[in-house]
Design a protein around this motif. Structure first.
Motif, short mmCIF file in Angstrom:
data_model
loop_
_atom_site.label_atom_id
_atom_site.label_comp_id
_atom_site.label_asym_id
_atom_site.label_seq_id
_atom_site.Cartn_x
_atom_site.Cartn_y
_atom_site.Cartn_z
N GLY A 110 0.82 -1.20 0.00
CA GLY A 110 0.00 0.00 0.00
C GLY A 110 0.85 1.25 0.00
N GLU A 111 0.39 2.27 0.67
CA GLU A 111 1.10 3.55 0.70
C GLU A 111 2.47 3.40 1.34
OE1 GLU A 111 0.43 8.12 2.42
OE2 GLU A 111 -1.16 6.61 2.55
N VAL A 112 3.47 4.05 0.74
CA VAL A 112 4.85 3.89 1.17
C VAL A 112 5.33 5.16 1.87
CG1 VAL A 112 7.22 3.37 0.47
CG2 VAL A 112 5.30 2.34 -0.76
N SER A 113 6.01 4.96 2.98
CA SER A 113 6.71 6.04 3.66
C SER A 113 8.13 5.59 3.91
CB SER A 113 6.03 6.38 4.99
OG SER A 113 6.84 7.25 5.76
N VAL A 114 9.09 6.53 3.85
CA VAL A 114 10.47 6.19 4.20
C VAL A 114 10.80 6.70 5.60
CG1 VAL A 114 11.30 6.06 1.83
CG2 VAL A 114 11.33 8.26 3.04
N ASN A 115 9.80 7.12 6.33
CA ASN A 115 9.96 7.52 7.72
C ASN A 115 9.91 6.27 8.60
OD1 ASN A 115 9.96 8.95 10.17
ND2 ASN A 115 7.71 9.06 10.17
N ARG A 116 10.88 6.10 9.45
CA ARG A 116 10.96 4.91 10.30
C ARG A 116 9.86 4.86 11.35
NH1 ARG A 116 16.53 2.58 12.71
NH2 ARG A 116 16.62 2.02 10.51
N GLY A 117 9.48 6.00 11.90
CA GLY A 117 8.46 6.05 12.93
C GLY A 117 9.05 6.13 14.32
N LYS A 118 8.17 6.34 15.29
CA LYS A 118 8.56 6.41 16.69
C LYS A 118 7.74 5.40 17.47
CE LYS A 118 9.76 11.32 16.42
NZ LYS A 118 9.52 12.68 16.97
N GLN A 119 8.20 5.08 18.66
CA GLN A 119 7.55 4.04 19.45
C GLN A 119 6.08 4.36 19.71
OE1 GLN A 119 9.08 1.26 20.09
NE2 GLN A 119 7.49 0.27 21.30
N ASP A 120 5.77 5.63 19.86
CA ASP A 120 4.38 6.00 20.16
C ASP A 120 3.60 6.44 18.93
OD1 ASP A 120 5.78 8.31 19.71
OD2 ASP A 120 5.04 9.37 21.48
N ASN A 121 4.24 6.35 17.74
CA ASN A 121 3.53 6.78 16.52
C ASN A 121 4.17 6.16 15.29
OD1 ASN A 121 2.03 8.02 14.55
ND2 ASN A 121 2.86 10.08 14.92
N ILE A 122 3.53 5.14 14.73
CA ILE A 122 4.03 4.55 13.48
C ILE A 122 2.98 4.66 12.37
CG2 ILE A 122 5.53 2.93 14.72
CD1 ILE A 122 3.44 0.73 14.02
N SER A 123 2.04 5.57 12.55
CA SER A 123 0.95 5.68 11.57
C SER A 123 1.46 6.14 10.21
CB SER A 123 -0.13 6.64 12.09
OG SER A 123 0.43 7.92 12.34
N ASN A 124 2.37 7.09 10.19
CA ASN A 124 2.94 7.59 8.93
C ASN A 124 4.39 7.13 8.83
OD1 ASN A 124 3.20 9.00 6.52
ND2 ASN A 124 3.88 10.86 7.56
N ALA A 125 4.58 5.81 8.87
CA ALA A 125 5.93 5.25 8.90
C ALA A 125 5.88 3.86 8.29
CB ALA A 125 6.45 5.18 10.33
N TYR A 126 7.05 3.33 7.98
CA TYR A 126 7.07 1.98 7.42
C TYR A 126 7.11 0.89 8.50
CZ TYR A 126 12.24 2.21 7.94
OH TYR A 126 13.52 2.34 8.42
N ALA A 127 7.30 1.24 9.76
CA ALA A 127 7.30 0.27 10.86
C ALA A 127 5.94 -0.41 10.99
CB ALA A 127 7.67 0.96 12.16
#
Length: 755
Positions: A110-127
């Motif tokens: 699906g939608e791709v992000s190259v942002n790794r994300g944070k422990q409390d927020n991976i909504s806009n991330a590839y994690a």
């Protein structure tokens, strides 16, 4: 919790592989020992073990990575976590420091992000979140379902190649993210990505962390056509095909959106061309299951070097997982053609040996390397030659060597007992003159912590080095090993110098208090001084206190006993080590775990101490304490290791101790008896030989040795020699529930430290 009495009336005999048979397991009608391995053991608590796919001592450790959150994520993964950011090709196992996590891949749908994300927020991330219910790991294989994408990821490995199999939920919008920016607690300094052709991507990642200048090249081959590689400088689009930046990231899209993709990633310390050659040499074809099966077979080959018989499946699981953990490091650090990049960053071709790295020597000199002289003799010369090459490139033997980098972590020059132990045991695939040159140079290396003041004062004053007293005690161990080799080579002047230095431990012993005691440069005792207090990093001792370091004399227990005034005084004080309790202070190291009184099984300096009773004629006390430690601090749960695995040391202690003997002096080949845990164990040796350990009347209550037979003859000594094992044969322990106070009590029957 201590285990209850186990039913041991019926034991299933396992017909295992000969030690070095290269036949297929399927041809042998044997049980797969890999099924007894649970790589999750030690992935919780403070074990810090690697979880993923690898082969024994392989240069690739391909596994999942979590978002790095501190000390318990040193390996990149912790059982308590629920987020995976991808699958990287290098990991440490059990260390107290973090690094690696190189070349991270993450399948996305699906939608791709190259942002790794944070422990409390991976909504806009590839994690992605994951569940242990959808995770499987065994030797040579790992799989997990990524909840966010409903993608199944499967991993396996060869020595220098990681193989990924991704199964997507449908045939559209499937991609793979490559992240070269962040590793596991390090940072990239230079990265490169390039699409070479329709099936190939190459690149490199240079980074700085615990390893100050790590350089890794890779080549990725895909079984499906790569339609596009979009490249980003961190999160900023940078075009297509090529980028050289500090934090390159890429998104791979495949022609035809296949539902299943297999990727092969070769790594190299030299070049992408060599990484590709490693793929060609080790991972031909695209049969993922075949490669995974071959990886498991390699593990079975190594696990079969010790066969144990026990009616308790839990013990079998703990033991073979310990074997598995002991065979992860050191790791290969060369290409399939033998070439490697040295500590001096020069390329060395055709060195004549397999080059290894990841030497956690302050930990592993105590047990793991001794274990490897028994069960991995074919690799020992390569380990030593790797260390000697490091000496030639940096001017001293490795201290804590990581991927071609000297980290200078920990204290002492702990390669010394490893080199001397190999030489003492007859390994001759290296130059003994070069080895002694390296030992002597390392023991006088002025930039090594504590060496300059030691050479000036004859001891290390408190104000002249960080953790001075523990540095001095470690150096005394190393100095004694150098003296031992000097004696054997007839180098009398060197022998006298290093032997005198090795005796310096005695100058720290305060007879009025019965403790080692830090000293100032003028020779006076340091005050104030509390032997209970531990001050991490800036105190007198490294990861310990005065109680623990008072007994750090594995090279000369007889001399330590003499300092205490004889056997009775010594054993009374040693008894107190296992019973005294108190507050180590607010600055104590978190590594001091697994306490029995002040004895700390969770940290390496204590690992020999329960065996010291045998040197004072009270082997029965060794037996009861060893059996307690084996049962209390090793379980089959994720927190089943009481401290850091430390590249195999914590598990090697278990293996040796559970067999019933342990090498106290790290360089003299004398194994002190403890309390054998299994009904029977057979060590498969080279040339078709075997050494069998049998414990008669063994049980949870019958922990004391009543009598011993060696090769069918009565045997009164409380130790055996390395050669006794390697010659093959059998030792029989008759066990009982009450101590045999006479066994090993005579001075003639006690273990000894020899030059």
């Amino acid at each position: 919790m201590m285990r209850k009495e186990r039913l041991k009336k019926f034991v299933l005999l396992l017909f295992l592989l000969p030690a070095f048979c290269m036949c297929s397991l399927s041809d042998q009608n044997t049980e797969s020992l890999a099924k007894h391995v649970d790589p999750f053991i030690g992935s919780g608590g403070h074990g810090h073990v690697f979880v993923g796919a690898s082969v024994p001592f392989g240069g690739v450790q391909l596994g999942p990575s979590n978002i790095f959150k501190g000390w318990d994520w040193c390996s990149g993964y912790h059982y308590s976590d629920s987020i995976i950011i991808g699958f990287s090709h290098t990991h440490l196992s059990g260390t107290g420091g973090s690094d690696l996590g190189d070349v991270l891949l993450m399948p996305v749908h699906g939608e791709v992000s190259v942002n790794r994300g944070k422990q409390d927020n991976i909504s806009n991330a590839y994690a992605s979140y994951f569940s242990h219910d959808n995770e499987e790991v065994k030797p040579g294989y790992y799989s997990v379902l990524l909840d966010k994408y409903n993608v199944k990821a499967e991993l396996t490995a060869t020595e220098r190649v990681g193989i990924h199999k991704y199964t997507f939920p449908s045939e559209n919008d499937n991609h793979v993210v490559i992240d070269l920016k962040e590793g596991n607690g390090d940072r990239s300094t230079d990265t490169f990505l390039k699409k070479v052709d329709a099936h190939t991507i190459e690149g490199y990642r240079f980074s700085k962390g615990w390893a100050k200048d790590q350089r890794l090249w890779f080549t990725l081959k895909s079984n499906h056509e790569i339609e596009k590689l979009e490249v980003y400088d961190d999160t900023t689009p940078a075009g297509e095909y090529v980028i050289k930046a500090k934090g390159a990231k890429g998104v791979i899209s495949f022609a035809g959106n296949p539902k299943e993709v297999i990727l092969k990633v070769g790594i190299s310390p030299i070049s992408s061309e060599n990484a590709l050659a490693n793929i060609t040499a080790e991972a031909t074809g695209w049969n993922f299951n075949k490669i995974a099966s071959e990886a498991e077979e390699k593990w079975n080959q190594e696990l079969s070097k010790i066969e144990i018989e026990t009616a308790d499946p839990e013990l079998k699981e703990i033991f073979y997982t310990a074997m598995f953990h002991s065979f992860i490091a050191p790791v290969l650090f060369n290409d399939a053609d033998g070439s490697y990049r040295g500590t001096d960053k020069k390329v060395y071709s055709n060195p004549g040996f397999q080059n290894y790295s990841v030497f956690s020597l302050w930990d592993t000199y105590r047990t793991q390397h001794e274990l490897l002289t028994i069960v991995q003799p074919e690799r020992v010369n390569d380990f030593i030659n790797s260390m000697l090459a490091i000496y030639q490139q940096q001017g001293k033997l490795p201290q804590w060597h990581l991927m071609g980098n000297e980290t200078n972590a920990m204290l002492g020059y702990s390669a010394a007992p490893v080199v001397v132990d190999a030489w003492q045991k007859g390994f001759d695939g290296f130059s003994e003159e070069l080895a002694f040159e390296a030992l002597k140079a390392s023991g006088t290396f002025q930039l090594q912590r504590g060496i300059a003041p030691l050479m000036e004062y004859g001891f290390i004053p408190r104000e002249k080095a960080r953790e001075a007293t523990s540095v001095a005690l470690e150096n005394a161990i190393d100095d004694r090993s150098v003296a031992q080799m000097a004696k054997g080579l007839g180098k009398e002047e060197d022998f006298e110098y290093f032997f005198e230095r090795s005796e310096s431990y005695k100058s720290y012993f305060n007879k009025s208090t019965g403790f080692v005691h830090p000293r100032f440069a003028d020779g006076s005792w340091a005050t104030p001084y509390d032997p209970m207090e531990s001050i991490h990093m800036v105190g007198d001792f490294s990861e310990g206190n005065g109680w623990q370091y008072t007994f750090l004399v594995p090279q000369d227990p007889e001399g330590l006993i003499e300092l205490f005034g004889g056997d009775e005084n010594f054993t009374t004080k040693l008894d107190s080590l296992f019973t005294i309790t108190g507050d180590m202070g607010e600055h104590a190291s978190i590594d001091i775990t697994g306490l029995v009184g002040m004895y700390a099984q969770g940290n390496e300096p204590c690992h020999h101490m329960a065996y010291l009773y045998a040197f004072a004629g009270q082997q029965w006390k060794t037996a009861e304490k060893i059996r307690y430690i084996l049962n209390e601090f090793y379980t089959n749960q994720p927190d089943g290791l009481i401290g850091n695995e430390d590249c195999g040391q914590m598990s090697a202690w278990y293996i040796m101790s559970s067999l019933g003997f342990y090498q106290v002096n790290p360089s003299n080949g004398i194994y002190v008896f403890g309390s054998p845990l299994f009904d029977k164990a057979s060590i498969n040796l080279p040339e078709g030989k075997s050494f069998t350990v049998e414990a008669v009347n063994n049980s949870d209550e019958n922990v004391y040795i009543q009598a011993v037979e060696l090769n069918g003859q009565p045997y009164s000594k409380s130790y055996i020699r390395h050669q006794d094992i390697m010659d093959g044969g059998a030792i029989k322990f008759v066990m009982g529930s009450t101590p045999n106070y006479d066994f090993g009590s005579s001075p003639a029957d006690r273990p000894h430290s020899i030059l």
